[in-house]
Design an enzyme around this catalytic site. Structure first.
Site, short mmCIF file in Angstrom:
data_model
loop_
_atom_site.label_atom_id
_atom_site.label_comp_id
_atom_site.label_asym_id
_atom_site.label_seq_id
_atom_site.Cartn_x
_atom_site.Cartn_y
_atom_site.Cartn_z
N PHE A 58 39.81 -33.89 35.70
CA PHE A 58 40.10 -33.48 34.32
C PHE A 58 40.10 -31.96 34.26
CE2 PHE A 58 39.41 -32.15 30.01
CZ PHE A 58 40.34 -32.91 29.34
N ASP A 82 36.85 -25.46 39.18
CA ASP A 82 36.81 -25.63 37.72
C ASP A 82 35.37 -25.97 37.33
OD1 ASP A 82 36.89 -26.39 35.08
OD2 ASP A 82 38.69 -27.64 35.27
N LYS A 136 33.69 -23.67 27.79
CA LYS A 136 32.64 -24.41 27.10
C LYS A 136 31.39 -23.56 26.78
CE LYS A 136 34.38 -28.98 27.74
NZ LYS A 136 35.15 -29.51 28.87
C1 LIG Z 1 36.67 -29.53 29.01
C2 LIG Z 1 37.24 -29.24 30.34
C3 LIG Z 1 38.47 -28.58 30.47
C4 LIG Z 1 39.35 -28.22 29.31
O1 LIG Z 1 38.75 -27.35 28.40
P1 LIG Z 1 39.35 -27.21 26.92
O2 LIG Z 1 38.55 -26.10 26.31
O3 LIG Z 1 39.14 -28.53 26.24
O4 LIG Z 1 40.79 -26.86 27.07
C5 LIG Z 1 38.92 -28.30 31.76
N1 LIG Z 1 38.19 -28.65 32.83
C6 LIG Z 1 37.01 -29.27 32.74
C7 LIG Z 1 36.25 -29.60 33.97
C8 LIG Z 1 36.51 -29.61 31.49
O5 LIG Z 1 35.35 -30.28 31.38
#
Ligand SMILES: *Cc1c(COP(=O)(O)O)cnc(C)c1O
Length: 403
Positions: free
Chosen positions: A145, A230, A259
């Site tokens: 994700f 990520d 986040k």
């Molecule tokens: C939440 C998340 C994203 C996307 O972040 P947004 O601020 O919702 O665009 C990308 N990678 C990971 C691992 C995430 O948990």
């Protein structure tokens, strides 16, 4: 003083009538938060065991971050990068110093920071590695994700995420998560990067086999590809370290955070790398109107200070051990497996349990908010300021609903 109690049904109806139906929230309408607690419009208190997918690691409305937001909003909120602002340089120094990278590129949402990493890797591939034009490849993993842009959902393996949003951008190849040999076999001279979540959050807190990240590092070095981590959900304390990559003493070439970078007060994300990668961006090559604005910088600086000064990664490590002990003592025929890293847990239910949603609804009835991920997994990701007693209360409730 409070006026007439709000009609919850009416609020739900407004959403149903006027918002796109792109989420399936629990039917709890919140209006206030503090630390690990949130309150609904009828004054009921709940313990937040999700923290906005880890964006609220510092706890809701942390007074110091709120203060930074308000005082900066009173002075100056947005300049665009057409002009400079006095909060930008100090924040860039802080975040790079703390995470140990040469440079940062600030964006807003997580997905934008992932896009930034993809652009950086491709340009680096063409300009530094000598990959022929438009042939760059990036390796990604099953059940990843990385956000919701068309490029990113194009390499998702979740049908709900990608169905009917194509055609998708080429240049990505998907491999099994945790299988380093598959990565080694997939390497070609055109591979510019490997994009990986050190622990897959949305997939249900999936921890790869020990040594996987180290092997990725070695393979990337051998084939001159960038390792891109990520850490939007795994980073900033969640796993007991500032970055989850530290758990295997690995250093990626590029790290993506978001986040908790703002403690839930404002959307702030960033891509970090050293000069060798970051200097592929010259004026005009990338940007965002709000990226690096003074309000974002002030909030993010305070959010990082709180993480460090309140020792939240250390706290996640210590309390995570307690969470792990409590979860492994949980005896329920409905639970197939539990996975815990720091204050982050995936509780995978047996398919015969009938799906995780009914249990998250039951927990909500007991005053605990968490969310299913996919159909059969309950994810716990409480604010890192949670106490041991609060963890115990949450686990008692969980044990009761799963009994
Ligand atoms: C939440 C998340 C994203 C996307 O972040 P947004 O601020 O919702 O665009 C990308 N990678 C990971 C691992 C995430 O948990």
């Amino acid at each position: 003083m409070r006026t007439a109690p709000p009609d919850v049904r009416a609020l739900l109806d407004l959403e149903a009538a006027f918002s796109a139906h792109n989420y399936h929230p629990l039917d709890v309408v919140l209006e206030k938060g503090e630390g690990v607690w949130v309150w609904d419009v009828e004054g009921r208190r709940y313990m937040d065991l999700l923290s906005a997918y880890g964006a609220v690691n510092q706890g809701h409305n942390h007074p110091r971050i709120v203060e930074a937001l308000i005082s900066q909003a009173r002075r100056l909120a947005l300049t665009s990068r057409a002009f400079r602002n006095d909060r930008f340089g100090p924040f860039c120094r802080k975040v790079t110093g703390l995470l140990g990278y040469g440079k940062v590129l600030m964006m807003n949402s997580g997905a934008e920071a992932v896009e930034t990493a993809i652009k950086a890797a491709r340009r680096w591939g063409y300009r530094k590695k000598g990959v022929p034009g438009d042939r760059a490849e990036i390796l990604v993993f099953e059940n990843n994700f990385h956000g919701r842009t068309t490029t990113i959902v194009g390499f998702s393996t979740d049908p709900g995420t990608r169905a009917d949003f194509g055609p998708f951008a080429p240049g990505f190849r998907t491999l099994p998560f945790g299988d380093a040999d598959a990565v080694a076999r997939a390497m070609t001279p055109n591979v510019v990067g490997v994009l990986v979540e050190p622990i897959q959050g949305e997939a249900g807190v999936i921890v790869p086999p020990r040594g996987f990240l180290r092997r990725l590092r070695e393979i990337c070095d051998e084939h001159r590809a960038l390792l891109l981590m990520d850490e939007i959900q795994s980073g900033l304390g969640r796993t007991g370290k500032l970055l989850a990559q530290e758990r295997e003493q690995v250093r990626a070439d590029g790290v993506i955070i978001g986040k908790a970078l703002s403690g839930g007060l404002y959307p702030v994300s960033a891509f970090l790398a050293d000069d060798e990668v970051m200097d592929v961006f010259g004026p005009g090559s990338h940007g965002s109107t709000y990226g690096g604005n003074p309000l974002a910088c002030a909030v993010a600086e305070a959010a990082l200070d709180v993480l460090v000064e309140e020792r939240l990664p250390e706290r996640a490590q210590e309390l995570g051990e307690h969470l792990q002990a409590r979860l492994s003592a949980l005896r329920s025929p409905r639970v197939r497996e539990t996975r815990v890293v720091g204050l982050w847990a995936g509780i995978e239910l047996d398919p015969a349990a009938g799906g995780a949603r009914r249990y998250t609804e039951a927990l909500r009835g007991k005053g605990f908010l968490c969310k299913e991920t996919h159909t059969h997994t309950i994810r716990l990701a409480p604010p890192l300021v949670i106490s041991r007693a609060e963890i115990d209360a949450a686990l008692d409730a969980l044990a009761a609903v799963l009994a």
